[in-house]
Write a protein that holds these residues in place. Structure first.
Motif, PDB file in Angstrom:
ATOM      1  N   LEU A 183       0.848  -1.190   0.000  1.00 16.53           N
ATOM      2  CA  LEU A 183       0.000   0.000   0.000  1.00 16.53           C
ATOM      3  C   LEU A 183       0.883   1.238   0.000  1.00 16.53           C
ATOM      4  N   ASN A 207      -3.113   0.840  -5.669  1.00 12.34           N
ATOM      5  CA  ASN A 207      -2.508   0.658  -4.341  1.00 12.34           C
ATOM      6  C   ASN A 207      -2.280   1.984  -3.619  1.00 12.34           C
ATOM      7  N   PHE A 209      -3.271   5.185  -1.605  1.00 14.79           N
ATOM      8  CA  PHE A 209      -4.294   5.697  -0.698  1.00 14.79           C
ATOM      9  C   PHE A 209      -3.978   7.164  -0.417  1.00 14.79           C
ATOM     10  N   LYS A 409     -10.827   4.943   7.467  1.00  7.19           N
ATOM     11  CA  LYS A 409     -10.771   4.334   6.130  1.00  7.19           C
ATOM     12  C   LYS A 409      -9.452   3.604   5.923  1.00  7.19           C
ATOM     13  N   LEU A 410      -8.377   4.184   6.461  1.00  5.16           N
ATOM     14  CA  LEU A 410      -7.067   3.551   6.331  1.00  5.16           C
ATOM     15  C   LEU A 410      -7.027   2.231   7.100  1.00  5.16           C
ATOM     16  N   ASN A 412      -9.600   0.383   7.797  1.00  2.00           N
ATOM     17  CA  ASN A 412     -10.433  -0.545   7.025  1.00  2.00           C
ATOM     18  C   ASN A 412      -9.621  -1.196   5.917  1.00  2.00           C
ATOM     19  N   ARG A 413      -8.794  -0.387   5.278  1.00  2.51           N
ATOM     20  CA  ARG A 413      -7.945  -0.908   4.187  1.00  2.51           C
ATOM     21  C   ARG A 413      -6.958  -1.944   4.740  1.00  2.51           C
ATOM     22  N   GLU A 416      -8.786  -5.186   5.240  1.00  2.00           N
ATOM     23  CA  GLU A 416      -9.037  -5.834   3.951  1.00  2.00           C
ATOM     24  C   GLU A 416      -7.808  -6.590   3.475  1.00  2.00           C
ATOM     25  N   MET A 417      -6.652  -5.966   3.655  1.00  3.20           N
ATOM     26  CA  MET A 417      -5.409  -6.551   3.163  1.00  3.20           C
ATOM     27  C   MET A 417      -4.958  -7.742   4.015  1.00  3.20           C
TER      28      MET A 417
END
Length: 421
Positions: A183, A207, A209, A409-410, A412-413, A416-417
């Motif tokens: 990321l 990738n 953000f 949001k970060l 959350n990312r 996800e990863m």
């Protein structure tokens, strides 16, 4: 960009199945295990990476366990970590290794699911490759500059031995590292656009953000009153340095003050601690500014207390940068109710253009006369009207760009990863 493509790995989907399984939601109670997020940097780069607000929001997030990894950290670093209630780790002890080399060797007991490491220069950022392999973790690289643009305004070294230290080589290294990372956290829209474009050739622009810094609570409400009497000094603040003299537009600021032809204007140049006053004075005087109208001070980027003091006494902050990744000093001023004039070729300038009241504070010109005219116009405004104008800008910025929402949001990312959810 020659040579970058050959060095990029074909990264699989971030997070191996083994790691996903080890961090899988605990089905027996429905609670997800916290992610171990580690901010890693050398001692000098800690403030550059975190800017305080980012680490504060991450530290307060209940879904992650935040730690810091800073080889040979100081008591000041420990104090800041204690304030945020995060644990600070040192590197393994390896005889003869420098601080930079130790950055690749976190202690065995440091758990890492997500590694965040700032990338700048040739010394910081590359160590994450080693940590990622050894700790089997997600790697999030933080970038805040576009070296390719800085190169245009920096003096090139003549020695062939130093050719690898040119910004073009630095930019190539940063792009290569961004291609290898899972990321890319780009500070501001300008930096995000640049790295999305640079990574498009390998299909990894997704990738990136974009993290747009929000208003700093540390500086809220500093400057509630504005001087406007004709017989008083009008203090204009600009940040710069010897190395980035042209990049930061220090010459534009000096020439703008001289063009005003009014001795009541005073320019305060806030330089880096290592900068030489005589060298800066000579460069500024070439732009015909009087020494009586010039004050040179020194302050590091992370020295919050000194910036707090300066913002109390100035009437306006200007950032006539020819290019700049973002422009945190400008955002500090907005937070403190200090009027600003920001170059349109900065990340902050691009951000202000997205707001209703923002364009009035942006100057899309390198012409010193354009800056002089805008400075005079702000000074001539009725104080109450100016205060209202600045207040509306700050309120609008606060509503659109919030640290808490962006950090959520970060996180959350990250989930996800790591979890694939």
């Amino acid at each position: 960009m020659a040579g970058v493509a050959e060095t990029l790995d074909a990264n699989p989907i971030p997070g191996s199945s083994d790691k996903r399984e080890s961090l899988r939601t605990n089905e027996s109670n429905g609670d997800a295990q916290k992610l171990n997020v580690v901010l890693a940097s050398n001692a000098d780069g800690w403030d550059k990476m975190t800017n305080g607000e980012l680490e504060k929001e991450l530290a307060h997030n209940e879904r992650i366990e935040l730690s810091g990894f800073v080889p040979k950290h100081t008591e000041k670093h420990k104090e800041l970590a204690t304030e945020l209630n995060i644990k600070l780790f040192d590197a393994k002890f390896i005889s003869g290794y420098s601080e930079t080399e130790l950055l690749a060797h976190p202690p065995d007991d440091l758990k890492i699911d997500v590694l965040m490491m700032h990338c700048y220069g040739f010394n910081v950022g590359r160590q994450a490759q080693v940590i990622k392999d050894n700790k089997n973790c997600i790697w999030a690289i933080v970038v805040h500059t576009i070296c390719e643009e800085l190169e245009k305004y920096l003096k090139k070294t003549q020695s062939s031995e130093q050719s690898e230290q040119q910004p073009s080589a630095e930019h190539e290294l940063q792009v290569t590292l961004c291609g290898k990372a899972d990321l890319v956290i780009a500070v501001g829209p300008k930096v995000a656009e640049a790295y999305k474009a640079a990574l498009r050739f390998c299909g990894k622009e997704g990738n990136v953000f974009t993290l747009t810094p929000g208003i700093s609570e540390k500086y809220l409400g500093i400057n509630e009153q504005y001087k406007n009497a004709a017989n008083e000094k009008f203090c204009v603040l600009v940040s710069g340095s010897t190395k980035y003299f042209q990049v930061k537009g220090c010459d534009i600021a000096a020439r703008a003050i001289s063009l005003l032809q009014d001795a009541s204007y005073n320019l305060i140049l806030v330089a880096q601690p290592k900068d030489d006053d005589d060298e800066l004075k000579e460069a500024m005087q070439k732009e015909e500014i009087s020494l009586n109208q010039l004050t040179i001070r020194h302050c590091s980027a992370g020295d919050t207390e000194t910036w707090f003091k300066y913002l109390h006494e100035v009437d306006i902050l200007i950032k006539p940068s020819r290019t700049e990744g973002f422009g945190m000093s400008g955002l500090r001023a907005i937070s403190a109710n200090v009027p600003v004039l920001i170059s349109g070729n900065t990340g902050l300038g691009m951000t202000l253009k997205t707001l209703k009241y923002g364009p009035d504070f942006v100057v899309d010109s390198e012409d010193p006369q354009a800056w002089a005219d805008k400075i005079r116009a702000f000074r001539d405004m009725e104080p109450k009207a100016l205060r209202s104008k600045v207040g509306k800008l700050k309120k609008e910025y606060m509503m659109k760009y919030k640290w808490k929402e962006q950090c959520e949001k970060l996180v959350n990312r990250f989930f996800e990863m790591v979890h694939g959810q």
